[in-house]
Design a protein around this motif. Structure first.
Motif, PDB file in Angstrom:
ATOM      1  N   LYS A  77       9.124   3.666   9.769  1.00 32.59           N
ATOM      2  CA  LYS A  77       8.801   4.592  10.412  1.00 32.59           C
ATOM      3  C   LYS A  77       6.909   4.371  10.411  1.00 32.59           C
ATOM      4  O   LYS A  77       6.279   4.832  11.328  1.00 32.59           O
ATOM      5  N   ARG A  78       6.464   3.948   9.106  1.00 32.25           N
ATOM      6  CA  ARG A  78       5.171   3.884   8.951  1.00 32.25           C
ATOM      7  C   ARG A  78       4.536   2.393   9.342  1.00 32.25           C
ATOM      8  O   ARG A  78       3.404   2.089   9.340  1.00 32.25           O
ATOM      9  N   MET A  79       5.584   1.581   9.761  1.00 35.36           N
ATOM     10  CA  MET A  79       5.237  -0.065   9.790  1.00 35.36           C
ATOM     11  C   MET A  79       4.935  -0.143  11.613  1.00 35.36           C
ATOM     12  O   MET A  79       5.644   0.565  12.334  1.00 35.36           O
ATOM     13  N   PRO A  80       4.190  -1.119  11.664  1.00 31.40           N
ATOM     14  CA  PRO A  80       3.973  -1.385  13.234  1.00 31.40           C
ATOM     15  C   PRO A  80       5.469  -1.949  13.940  1.00 31.40           C
ATOM     16  O   PRO A  80       6.611  -2.247  13.207  1.00 31.40           O
ATOM     17  N   TRP A  85      13.159   2.116  -2.469  1.00 33.54           N
ATOM     18  CA  TRP A  85      12.251   1.065  -3.062  1.00 33.54           C
ATOM     19  C   TRP A  85      11.103   1.456  -3.878  1.00 33.54           C
ATOM     20  O   TRP A  85      10.532   2.692  -3.537  1.00 33.54           O
ATOM     21  N   THR A  86      10.510   0.971  -5.121  1.00 37.04           N
ATOM     22  CA  THR A  86       9.574   1.414  -5.901  1.00 37.04           C
ATOM     23  C   THR A  86       9.088   0.262  -6.816  1.00 37.04           C
ATOM     24  O   THR A  86       9.935  -0.511  -7.083  1.00 37.04           O
ATOM     25  N   PHE A  87       7.905   0.387  -7.550  1.00 35.36           N
ATOM     26  CA  PHE A  87       7.499  -0.453  -8.259  1.00 35.36           C
ATOM     27  C   PHE A  87       7.604  -0.090  -9.453  1.00 35.36           C
ATOM     28  O   PHE A  87       7.503   1.085  -9.929  1.00 35.36           O
ATOM     29  N   ALA A 101       0.818  -1.061   0.025  1.00 38.26           N
ATOM     30  CA  ALA A 101       0.048   0.044  -0.058  1.00 38.26           C
ATOM     31  C   ALA A 101       1.089   1.114   0.069  1.00 38.26           C
ATOM     32  O   ALA A 101       0.485   2.254  -0.727  1.00 38.26           O
ATOM     33  N   LEU A 102       2.079   1.323   0.933  1.00 37.60           N
ATOM     34  CA  LEU A 102       2.825   2.373   1.032  1.00 37.60           C
ATOM     35  C   LEU A 102       3.575   2.804  -0.455  1.00 37.60           C
ATOM     36  O   LEU A 102       3.565   3.840  -0.808  1.00 37.60           O
ATOM     37  N   LEU A 103       4.095   1.672  -0.857  1.00 37.32           N
ATOM     38  CA  LEU A 103       4.751   1.763  -2.169  1.00 37.32           C
ATOM     39  C   LEU A 103       3.991   2.084  -3.316  1.00 37.32           C
ATOM     40  O   LEU A 103       4.361   2.961  -4.151  1.00 37.32           O
ATOM     41  N   ALA A 161       1.088   3.795  -3.375  1.00 30.49           N
ATOM     42  CA  ALA A 161       0.645   5.045  -3.288  1.00 30.49           C
ATOM     43  C   ALA A 161       1.616   6.140  -3.363  1.00 30.49           C
ATOM     44  O   ALA A 161       1.218   7.418  -3.494  1.00 30.49           O
ATOM     45  N   SER A 162       2.859   5.769  -3.145  1.00 29.47           N
ATOM     46  CA  SER A 162       3.881   6.863  -3.318  1.00 29.47           C
ATOM     47  C   SER A 162       4.177   7.159  -4.736  1.00 29.47           C
ATOM     48  O   SER A 162       4.538   6.318  -5.650  1.00 29.47           O
ATOM     49  N   ALA A 163       4.479   8.468  -5.052  1.00 23.90           N
ATOM     50  CA  ALA A 163       4.753   8.743  -6.532  1.00 23.90           C
ATOM     51  C   ALA A 163       6.255   8.621  -6.871  1.00 23.90           C
ATOM     52  O   ALA A 163       6.574   8.558  -7.891  1.00 23.90           O
ATOM     53  N   ASP A 164       7.077   8.648  -5.471  1.00 19.48           N
ATOM     54  CA  ASP A 164       8.558   8.778  -5.647  1.00 19.48           C
ATOM     55  C   ASP A 164       8.689   7.443  -4.817  1.00 19.48           C
ATOM     56  O   ASP A 164       8.206   6.764  -3.891  1.00 19.48           O
ATOM     57  N   PRO A 165      10.260   7.230  -5.292  1.00 19.05           N
ATOM     58  CA  PRO A 165      10.616   5.848  -4.416  1.00 19.05           C
ATOM     59  C   PRO A 165      11.040   6.169  -3.073  1.00 19.05           C
ATOM     60  O   PRO A 165      11.166   7.306  -2.521  1.00 19.05           O
ATOM     61  N   ILE A 166      10.744   5.182  -2.189  1.00 20.19           N
ATOM     62  CA  ILE A 166      10.915   5.464  -0.718  1.00 20.19           C
ATOM     63  C   ILE A 166      11.980   4.331  -0.175  1.00 20.19           C
ATOM     64  O   ILE A 166      12.318   3.366  -0.414  1.00 20.19           O
TER      65      ILE A 166
END
Length: 243
Positions: free
Chosen positions: A51-54, A84-86, A35-37, A39-44
């Motif tokens: 930080k966004r994970m449990p 990271w990115t798709f 979901a995070l990857l 939804a992001s327009a740029d690589p993360i």
């Protein structure tokens, strides 16, 4: 005689797939990363994802598992510039040809300057000219700055405080490099014919550094720096040209 399609439908009715069981068997952190990857327009980068994970999630291991899952699919999870990115699977790039934008070919001078900056960064305009043996025009640097592949890093601690240049994440992304260390070395360059096999003894290709921090011989850029003025062409000697 039943058709193949009818037989498959009968088999599906006799052996229904329990989607809930399959979903439950898959770790929840993989769904979160997807979901995070997506939804992001740029690589993360991995730290931002963490930080966004449990708490307690091994993000590195989860990314590796997700990358393995997507390896045979139409989109792959890839790492570019340590983020990271798709991306569309490489063998399916032909599907996107109709949507490709017109590209502008770089001049030989621009390619040479880009290669020098990539391998020798941080490097000044004067140092680029010394390596190439010819004057480097303002236009050549302008073109590379417009592509977003190079950037001013700082100022050399020498008389005149010239700008130092380095490559950007966009450069790594454009050439599908995970890091600058993935640039071809001496033997690879020889093998592709980009370097003469009869090089002088002692010739070497520098190992580029991914360290974005300023070095001891660099000062930070001034707050009021204006690139149009900073890149104004130097006085060229008669007969000097950019080749």
């Amino acid at each position: 005689m039943a058709s193949l399609a009818e037989k498959r439908m009968e088999d599906a009715e006799d052996h229904p797939i329990d989607q809930h069981t399959d979903q439950a068997a898959r770790p929840e952190e993989l769904r979160l990363l997807e979901a995070l990857l997506f939804a992001s327009a740029d690589p993360i980068d991995q730290a931002t994802l963490a930080k966004r994970m449990p708490d307690g999630v091994d993000v590195k291991a989860a990314l590796a598992q997700l990358q393995e899952e997507y390896a045979p699919r139409g989109v792959n999870l890839v790492r570019v510039a340590n983020k990271w990115t798709f991306r569309t699977a490489g063998d399916l790039s032909w599907l996107m040809t109709r949507e490709s934008t017109e590209t502008r070919r770089l001049s030989r001078a621009a390619i040479e300057v880009l290669a020098i900056i990539a391998y020798h960064q941080p490097v000044t305009r004067a140092e680029i000219e010394e390596i190439r043996g010819v004057i480097t025009s303002k236009g050549t640097l302008d073109v590379l700055l417009e592509t977003g592949w190079i950037r001013p890093r700082g100022r050399r601690k020498t008389p005149g405080r010239p700008l130092t240049f380095g490559t950007t994440e966009a450069f790594l992304s454009q050439f599908s490099l995970e890091a600058l260390s993935d640039l071809p070395g001496l033997e690879e360059l020889k093998g592709t014919g980009l370097l003469d096999s009869r090089l002088p003894s002692g010739f070497s290709v520098p190992t580029p550094s991914d360290d974005v921090a300023l070095r001891e011989d660099e000062d930070p850029l001034d707050a009021g720096d204006n690139l149009e003025l900073l890149l104004a062409p130097a006085a060229e000697p008669e007969g000097g040209s950019d080749s």
